[in-house]
Enzyme design. Structure first.
Site, PDB file in Angstrom:
ATOM      1  N   GLU A  53      -7.067  -6.181  11.375  1.00 42.50           N
ATOM      2  CA  GLU A  53      -6.173  -7.230  10.890  1.00 42.50           C
ATOM      3  C   GLU A  53      -4.710  -6.847  11.090  1.00 42.50           C
ATOM      4  OE1 GLU A  53      -9.686  -7.135   7.883  1.00 42.50           O
ATOM      5  OE2 GLU A  53      -8.700  -5.777   9.305  1.00 42.50           O
ATOM      6  N   CYS A  78     -10.529  -5.232   3.823  1.00 45.70           N
ATOM      7  CA  CYS A  78     -10.583  -4.231   2.760  1.00 45.70           C
ATOM      8  C   CYS A  78      -9.569  -4.569   1.665  1.00 45.70           C
ATOM      9  CB  CYS A  78     -10.332  -2.832   3.314  1.00 45.70           C
ATOM     10  SG  CYS A  78      -8.718  -2.606   4.091  1.00 45.70           S
ATOM     11  N   CYS A  87      -5.989  -4.428   3.840  1.00 45.51           N
ATOM     12  CA  CYS A  87      -5.724  -5.524   4.774  1.00 45.51           C
ATOM     13  C   CYS A  87      -5.585  -6.851   4.042  1.00 45.51           C
ATOM     14  CB  CYS A  87      -6.839  -5.602   5.807  1.00 45.51           C
ATOM     15  SG  CYS A  87      -6.857  -4.189   6.948  1.00 45.51           S
ATOM     16  N   ALA A 157     -39.141  11.177  25.412  1.00 45.13           N
ATOM     17  CA  ALA A 157     -39.683  10.776  26.708  1.00 45.13           C
ATOM     18  C   ALA A 157     -41.135  11.218  26.750  1.00 45.13           C
ATOM     19  CB  ALA A 157     -38.889  11.407  27.848  1.00 45.13           C
ATOM     20  N   THR A 204     -37.956  23.001  19.200  1.00 48.93           N
ATOM     21  CA  THR A 204     -37.145  22.535  20.331  1.00 48.93           C
ATOM     22  C   THR A 204     -35.970  23.468  20.563  1.00 48.93           C
ATOM     23  OG1 THR A 204     -37.779  20.230  19.944  1.00 48.93           O
ATOM     24  CG2 THR A 204     -35.783  20.613  21.227  1.00 48.93           C
ATOM     25  N   LEU A 212     -27.152  19.896  23.480  1.00 49.29           N
ATOM     26  CA  LEU A 212     -26.935  18.724  22.611  1.00 49.29           C
ATOM     27  C   LEU A 212     -25.489  18.224  22.670  1.00 49.29           C
ATOM     28  CD1 LEU A 212     -29.023  19.722  19.435  1.00 49.29           C
ATOM     29  CD2 LEU A 212     -29.775  18.588  21.541  1.00 49.29           C
ATOM     30  N   GLU A 290     -33.774  13.919  18.666  1.00 50.24           N
ATOM     31  CA  GLU A 290     -34.366  14.110  19.988  1.00 50.24           C
ATOM     32  C   GLU A 290     -35.606  15.001  19.962  1.00 50.24           C
ATOM     33  OE1 GLU A 290     -31.865  14.897  23.282  1.00 50.24           O
ATOM     34  OE2 GLU A 290     -30.353  13.427  22.731  1.00 50.24           O
ATOM     35  N   LEU A 296     -40.122  14.554  14.809  1.00 50.61           N
ATOM     36  CA  LEU A 296     -40.262  13.110  15.000  1.00 50.61           C
ATOM     37  C   LEU A 296     -41.329  12.530  14.076  1.00 50.61           C
ATOM     38  CD1 LEU A 296     -40.084  13.000  18.910  1.00 50.61           C
ATOM     39  CD2 LEU A 296     -38.414  11.985  17.343  1.00 50.61           C
ATOM     40  N   SER A 298     -42.464  13.789  11.314  1.00 52.91           N
ATOM     41  CA  SER A 298     -42.102  13.903   9.897  1.00 52.91           C
ATOM     42  C   SER A 298     -41.200  12.755   9.467  1.00 52.91           C
ATOM     43  CB  SER A 298     -41.416  15.251   9.632  1.00 52.91           C
ATOM     44  OG  SER A 298     -40.147  15.321  10.263  1.00 52.91           O
TER      45      SER A 298
END
Length: 346
Positions: A53, A78, A87, A157, A204, A212, A290, A296, A298
């Protein structure tokens, strides 16, 4: 599409320019219209800098036109002092008579107070224009404030026969199985630049030594996160290189240093809720996970994910580490240079 929706759509286009740059603030775009013509535009460009704004009002050359204008914004203005003034106060100061809002701000420090302030000042407020689209744009922001955790995106993947890796262990780590193609990997680096944090599990981190980071795309590195109960990850691994902020959840007391922080949690209790609670305290609104298989699953088991992005190649390996299974149909399918990309919503 009516005239309000047309200008609100432009707000969304502008807001999206802040993707990956404004978190933990929401993406916001603003358009100011006078006599059927746009006289000002702006968007929130960078966290800590001026809101949409403010930028839109500042872009108007003849401020007298604001007295007979309509301000469009995809999120409720806000009403509180943060890194910038409210704003809503600025809109009132310039006596803009009409304000059209896409959706309310569910942040507890706003949550209707901006609209209330505008209305009490005699401003005509219209709400709920393209509300679903406005909420979708800031799904990370809304998930964070309403569920008190980051918006969680799962990514993996898998081969055509449903495996995410060959069987490996610390004694015989071997090389990580390259399943997806180069275009898919570049896309993943783009995703990393768009989220605040990225996480992998212990196995991993041990077997793949991942960086990463964003290397094949322009953008900021996300906060790197892993779990290492007994601090088994070798200190020469990338996650310990202090090149970018990294968080290690562990059962041990370990001294933190710049860009490498250790957080002790109770491994006798549920681990994931503790991690998500800590990330909430740190204002981390989005988390890309990843893998691998254990982490994943869990997340899936406790139904704590929001979105999943799954690459499927035409490769087969016949045996290995089974890919997670989502008992849902994908909402979107895409071909990425021969590989499939499926997108799921919880």
């Amino acid at each position: 599409m009516n005239i309000h929706e047309t200008y609100m759509q432009q707000c969304l286009v502008l807001a999206l320019k802040g993707f990956g740059k404004v978190a933990p603030n929401p993406m916001v775009g603003c358009v100011i219209v006078h006599d059927g013509k746009i006289i000002g535009e702006g968007y929130h460009q960078q966290y800590g800098q001026a809101h949409a704004e403010v930028n839109a009002i500042n872009s108007v050359e003849n401020k007298e036109l604001l007295l007979k204008s309509t301000l469009y914004v995809n999120l409720e203005p806000c009403s509180h002092y943060g890194k910038t003034p409210p704003c809503a106060d600025l809109i009132i100061e310039y006596k803009i008579p009409n304000v059209v809002i896409g959706c309310m701000d569910s942040n507890s420090v706003v949550n209707g107070r901006g609209i209330e302030k505008l209305t009490k000042a005699g401003i005509n407020v219209t709400e709920g224009v393209l509300e679903a689209e406005c909420k979708e744009l800031n799904k990370r922001f809304f998930t964070f404030h309403e569920k008190k955790r980051p918006y969680i995106i799962l990514k993996w993947a898998q081969t055509a026969d449903g495996f995410i890796d060959a069987k490996r262990n610390e004694e015989s780590p071997g090389k990580a199985l390259q399943i997806s193609n180069a275009e898919c990997r570049k896309l993943v680096h783009q995703w990393r630049s768009q989220e605040q944090a990225i996480m992998v599990g212990t196995n991993t981190a041990l077997l793949d030594n991942p960086q990463l980071t964003v290397r094949e795309w322009h953008g900021e590195n996300p906060l790197r996160i892993t779990i290492d109960k007994w601090l088994r990850i070798p200190k020469q691994n990338y996650l310990f290189d202090k090149s970018t902020p990294t968080l290690i959840f562990t059962a041990l007391n370990e001294v933190s240093v710049p860009n490498l922080e250790f957080v002790k949690i109770d491994f006798e209790q549920a681990i994931i809720p503790q991690i998500l609670s800590e990330l909430y305290k740190r204002s981390i609104q989005s988390l890309l996970i990843e893998g691998g298989e254990q982490l994943l699953n869990s997340i899936i088991d406790i139904d704590a994910w929001d979105e999943a992005r799954v690459f499927i190649s035409d490769k087969t390996i016949e045996k290995g580490v089974k890919a997670p299974v989502l008992k849902k149909d994908p909402i979107h399918k895409e071909n990425i240079n021969g590989d499939k990309l499926l997108t799921f919503l919880r």
